[in-house]
Scaffold this motif. Structure first.
Motif, short mmCIF file in Angstrom:
data_model
loop_
_atom_site.label_atom_id
_atom_site.label_comp_id
_atom_site.label_asym_id
_atom_site.label_seq_id
_atom_site.Cartn_x
_atom_site.Cartn_y
_atom_site.Cartn_z
N ASP A 194 52.62 7.90 -16.03
CA ASP A 194 51.99 9.16 -16.45
C ASP A 194 52.12 10.23 -15.37
O ASP A 194 52.38 11.41 -15.68
CB ASP A 194 50.52 8.92 -16.80
N GLU A 219 40.86 5.73 -23.66
CA GLU A 219 42.31 5.47 -23.74
C GLU A 219 42.82 5.69 -25.15
O GLU A 219 43.89 6.28 -25.36
CB GLU A 219 42.61 4.05 -23.27
N ASP A 246 45.19 13.22 -17.11
CA ASP A 246 43.88 12.59 -17.28
C ASP A 246 44.02 11.11 -17.64
O ASP A 246 43.24 10.27 -17.16
CB ASP A 246 43.09 13.32 -18.36
N ARG A 247 45.01 10.78 -18.47
CA ARG A 247 45.21 9.37 -18.81
C ARG A 247 45.68 8.58 -17.58
O ARG A 247 45.31 7.42 -17.40
CB ARG A 247 46.20 9.21 -19.96
N ALA A 273 38.37 12.35 -25.51
CA ALA A 273 38.83 11.36 -24.53
C ALA A 273 38.17 11.60 -23.18
O ALA A 273 37.70 10.66 -22.53
CB ALA A 273 40.36 11.45 -24.40
N LEU A 289 42.73 7.62 -15.72
CA LEU A 289 42.09 6.50 -16.40
C LEU A 289 42.80 5.19 -16.06
O LEU A 289 42.15 4.17 -15.76
CB LEU A 289 42.11 6.73 -17.91
N HIS A 309 35.72 9.13 -21.15
CA HIS A 309 36.12 8.80 -19.78
C HIS A 309 34.95 9.05 -18.83
O HIS A 309 34.58 8.19 -18.01
CB HIS A 309 37.33 9.65 -19.41
N TYR A 364 48.53 13.61 -19.93
CA TYR A 364 49.13 12.57 -19.09
C TYR A 364 48.40 12.46 -17.76
O TYR A 364 48.18 11.36 -17.23
CB TYR A 364 50.61 12.85 -18.85
N HIS A 405 41.54 15.53 -27.04
CA HIS A 405 41.59 15.53 -25.58
C HIS A 405 40.18 15.61 -25.00
O HIS A 405 39.82 14.87 -24.07
CB HIS A 405 42.45 16.69 -25.09
N TYR A 430 43.01 9.46 -25.69
CA TYR A 430 44.14 10.05 -24.96
C TYR A 430 45.45 9.73 -25.67
O TYR A 430 46.33 10.60 -25.80
CB TYR A 430 44.20 9.50 -23.53
N ASN A 431 45.60 8.49 -26.13
CA ASN A 431 46.83 8.11 -26.82
C ASN A 431 47.04 8.93 -28.09
O ASN A 431 48.15 9.37 -28.39
CB ASN A 431 46.80 6.62 -27.16
#
Length: 230
Positions: free
Chosen positions: A79, A43, A62-63, A30, A66, A34, A60, A27, A46-47
């Motif tokens: 998300d 990405e 933060d993604r 990511a 993005l 970012h 979710y 995390h 995050y995935n």
């Protein structure tokens, strides 16, 4: 600023290699990608984090941010749907979902989200500007004007507030808008959205194209992914 995130990247990269199942390392990695503008790497991380931690609601969130930046509107909406299942009183999740829905031209749903966000955080006056834009898009000029007046009635509390007030004043009071953007940049000299809007004001309303180009160059130095400044 950005250099601190760059310095953290090799440390976090080593941490995820040494401990590939460490959720927090993924995390944080990511988030640093970012923040430094490597959106593809962000990405991917995050995935991976969300595969390891499928209930990681802030992943979710933060993604979703993005995906808004990448204009992947449907994925962003999904998300923030997930975030709001866990935190139904989180004003900014509604505001960010509204951005995604605006991108998808779901204007009525976006207005509904912003109305909830304003109810939860009435002191965040820039939300009125966003809702005013949506009211204008659906042809409700009266409600759009009302939201702009609400925004202009209050002293901004942070750099984004000053930026949005400048945006609201750009058409009718360009000198006042320039003062608002300058105040925002005192508080956050690295804000690409403020720099971009200041450049547009200088070029279009104030007839200063040379100064506008200098400000745009500064915006790109701050954020190479700020496509609008290209």
């Amino acid at each position: 600023g950005k250099n601190r995130f760059k310095e953290a990247l090799p440390l976090l990269d080593k941490a995820k290699r040494d401990f590939p199942g460490h959720c927090s390392a993924w995390h944080l990695l990511a988030y640093c990608h970012h923040a430094t503008g490597d959106l593809t790497a962000a990405e991917t991380c995050y995935n991976t984090y969300l595969k390891l931690q499928p209930d990681g609601v802030w992943g979710y969130y933060d993604r979703g941010l993005l995906f808004v930046l990448k204009k992947n509107w449907a994925l962003a909406e999904s998300d923030f749907d997930r975030v709001l299942q866990e935190h139904p009183d989180l004003a900014w999740a509604y505001a960010h979902r509204a951005s995604a829905r605006k991108g998808m031209r779901k204007y009525t749903a976006a207005i509904r989200d912003l109305t909830i966000a304003i109810r939860l955080a009435p002191e965040v006056y820039e939300l009125y500007f966003e809702r005013a834009q949506l009211h204008a898009l659906v042809g409700n000029a009266e409600l759009a004007a009302l939201d702009r007046r609400r925004l202009l009635q209050h002293e901004p509390a942070n750099f984004m507030g000053w930026t949005y007030r400048g945006m609201a004043r750009s058409a009718g009071n360009p000198r006042g808008a320039l003062a608002d953007f300058d105040q925002a940049l005192v508080l956050n000299p690295h804000s690409s959205i403020t720099l971009f809007n200041k450049a547009c004001l200088l070029a279009d309303a104030l007839g200063c194209p040379t100064e506008a180009v200098e400000v745009l160059d500064n915006a790109l130095e701050q954020d190479a992914n700020f496509v609008d400044a290209r």
